[in-house]
Motif scaffolding. Sequence first.
Motif, mmCIF file in Angstrom:
data_model
loop_
_atom_site.group_PDB
_atom_site.id
_atom_site.type_symbol
_atom_site.label_atom_id
_atom_site.label_comp_id
_atom_site.label_asym_id
_atom_site.label_seq_id
_atom_site.Cartn_x
_atom_site.Cartn_y
_atom_site.Cartn_z
ATOM 1 N N ILE A 17 10.619 -6.513 -0.675
ATOM 2 C CA ILE A 17 8.989 -5.415 0.319
ATOM 3 C C ILE A 17 9.496 -5.208 1.391
ATOM 4 O O ILE A 17 9.627 -3.601 1.705
ATOM 5 N N ILE A 18 9.271 -5.916 2.142
ATOM 6 C CA ILE A 18 9.949 -6.624 3.506
ATOM 7 C C ILE A 18 11.426 -5.488 4.619
ATOM 8 O O ILE A 18 10.896 -4.551 4.483
ATOM 9 N N PRO A 19 12.684 -5.688 3.392
ATOM 10 C CA PRO A 19 13.989 -4.797 3.862
ATOM 11 C C PRO A 19 13.535 -3.169 3.337
ATOM 12 O O PRO A 19 13.911 -2.633 4.003
ATOM 13 N N TYR A 20 13.101 -2.845 2.405
ATOM 14 C CA TYR A 20 12.495 -2.121 1.321
ATOM 15 C C TYR A 20 11.502 -1.210 2.281
ATOM 16 O O TYR A 20 12.204 -0.240 2.392
ATOM 17 N N THR A 21 11.067 -1.622 2.673
ATOM 18 C CA THR A 21 9.696 -0.963 3.612
ATOM 19 C C THR A 21 10.832 -0.311 4.947
ATOM 20 O O THR A 21 10.327 0.281 5.906
ATOM 21 N N ALA A 22 11.161 -1.692 5.671
ATOM 22 C CA ALA A 22 12.228 -1.099 6.908
ATOM 23 C C ALA A 22 13.276 0.145 6.628
ATOM 24 O O ALA A 22 13.145 0.910 7.304
ATOM 25 N N ARG A 23 13.824 0.312 5.227
ATOM 26 C CA ARG A 23 14.758 1.464 4.833
ATOM 27 C C ARG A 23 13.867 2.278 4.643
ATOM 28 O O ARG A 23 14.803 3.384 5.535
ATOM 29 N N HIS A 24 12.830 2.521 4.537
ATOM 30 C CA HIS A 24 12.756 4.111 3.728
ATOM 31 C C HIS A 24 10.740 3.811 4.749
ATOM 32 O O HIS A 24 10.186 5.405 4.276
ATOM 33 N N GLY A 25 10.290 2.996 5.391
ATOM 34 C CA GLY A 25 8.600 3.547 6.138
ATOM 35 C C GLY A 25 9.103 3.281 7.493
ATOM 36 O O GLY A 25 8.075 3.175 8.340
ATOM 37 N N ALA A 27 0.861 -1.076 0.172
ATOM 38 C CA ALA A 27 0.127 0.086 -0.029
ATOM 39 C C ALA A 27 0.864 1.492 0.304
ATOM 40 O O ALA A 27 0.739 1.962 -0.530
ATOM 41 N N LEU A 28 1.861 1.098 0.951
ATOM 42 C CA LEU A 28 2.909 2.213 0.674
ATOM 43 C C LEU A 28 3.759 2.956 -0.660
ATOM 44 O O LEU A 28 4.122 3.835 -0.870
ATOM 45 N N TYR A 29 4.593 1.375 -0.984
ATOM 46 C CA TYR A 29 5.045 1.578 -2.201
ATOM 47 C C TYR A 29 4.932 0.791 -3.635
ATOM 48 O O TYR A 29 4.887 -0.444 -3.875
ATOM 49 N N PRO A 30 3.226 1.039 -4.232
ATOM 50 C CA PRO A 30 2.505 0.505 -5.706
ATOM 51 C C PRO A 30 4.182 0.276 -5.935
ATOM 52 O O PRO A 30 3.454 -0.226 -7.171
ATOM 53 N N THR A 31 4.596 0.886 -6.770
ATOM 54 C CA THR A 31 5.559 1.771 -7.571
ATOM 55 C C THR A 31 7.458 1.656 -7.545
ATOM 56 O O THR A 31 6.964 1.368 -6.328
#
Length: 490
Positions: free
Chosen positions: A310-318, A296-300
């Motif tokens: 998605i999980i490490p990316y979300t940890a890094r940016h969210g 939902a936070l990073y659809p593109t």
Amino acid sequence: MSVLYVVVLAIISVSLMAVALYRTSRVKTKADYLVAGRSLPAIVLVLTLLTSWIGAGSLFAGAENAYKNGFAALWQPAGGWLGLLLIYFIAPRARKFAQFTLPDLLEARYNQTARVLGTFAILFAYVGITSYQFKGGGDVLHLIFPETISAQLGTYLIAAFVIISTALAGMSSVAYMDVAIGSLVTVICVIAAPYLLMQAGGWAALHTSLPPAYFTWLGNFRIDSHGVEQPVVFGVIKGLEFLVPTLLLMLGNQVMYQKFFSAKSERDAKISVAGWIVGTLVLETLIVAIAVFGRALYPTGEVALHPREIIPYTARHGLPAVLGALLLGAVFAKVISTASNYLFSPATNLINDVFVRYISPGATDKRVLIISRLAVVLLGCWALYQAVYAESILQKMLWAYTIYSAALTPVVLAAFYSKRVTAWGAVAAIAGGTLVTLTWDLRAVHDNLPAVIAQRDAIFPALIVAVVLMIVVSLFTPKPTEKQLAQLAD
């Protein structure tokens, strides 16, 4: 922020290596190295079972599934949950048997041929599982240090760390590293999931920003490779292609049986499964939820091209810097732990089921330890080779799960619960399940199958062949002896 990530990863890496070095000083015998001297208490078993089960398969492949299909990705961990309910009754029997590897059990209940074929099936499956742990770890390092560490270099670095730390102390090292890792991951996920839900705007906003299918029990499973929606049965079969391999891997998982063999007692083995059930339900649900919130936070953008991240990316940016660094560190540690478990397990097969059994039966403990460490290094290099050339972690996971599920789980369950399955029935099942899985995607086979079958994964064809062969061959071969049955009786 980069300094913070470096500090967190450095603390984790140094701590894990310190555990490995300390436990190395305690390893004196073959039993110390292969089954931690049969000394693990229930609390250590709970955390090492939980940590070894939830690795890149959940954090990357399961997260990729959730990014694409929403909460329908829970079909995959649900297979593990169902398996755990049955394992609760198997665990005491496994500890009572108290050998070193799953092929020990196959020879005791069946024959030497079953032992040898089982060893080969485990090698293919577990080295495959280890390979995508290396690849997932490389992705994590690349996300943290995008300018200095490529995904491939990260894969090499993770592989080197895992091979060295695993070779040092064997099961003792693996189990006690898992205690720290399992605790860290669980706490961080419990904190991160509600925070990310708030970042996404809560449940109402989540429903607005995600496709409706993400909140249904089949997600996008009904959509075929051409983007056309199919009948419900098509989606159910797709869901089962995630659930069944996970269920069967759980039921026949040698890593699990080795840890039951390592327990202090049958009671500790049974208690550990109860804790494992609770931990797995909570943690795998949180992992799927974090991936859905991340979608939902990073659809593109970059992560949409590589949804496994998605999980490490979300940890890094969210997430806030400290929490994000801890979650990334937890993912990093999880990958290392699971890679260590699945690298160590087939190494024990080479030592116990090939070297000690056939090459050097009278080998001293010192020689066994040297050869054991060499086996870890060689298998680690094979896994690294596969990691470099594997693109999809999700597909690699399903392939590894399938070869194990079809070839080994039916005969393992029959060993505990059937008095009629024979040695040659088991041999036929192992050979048939392995052969179908290894040849299913070959062009010569694929091009001669009906399209409706060719587009399916190998799990059901391989499993059907294995079970049919096991039953039919058993009907026409001599029944097992009372001695064979007695070793695994209540």
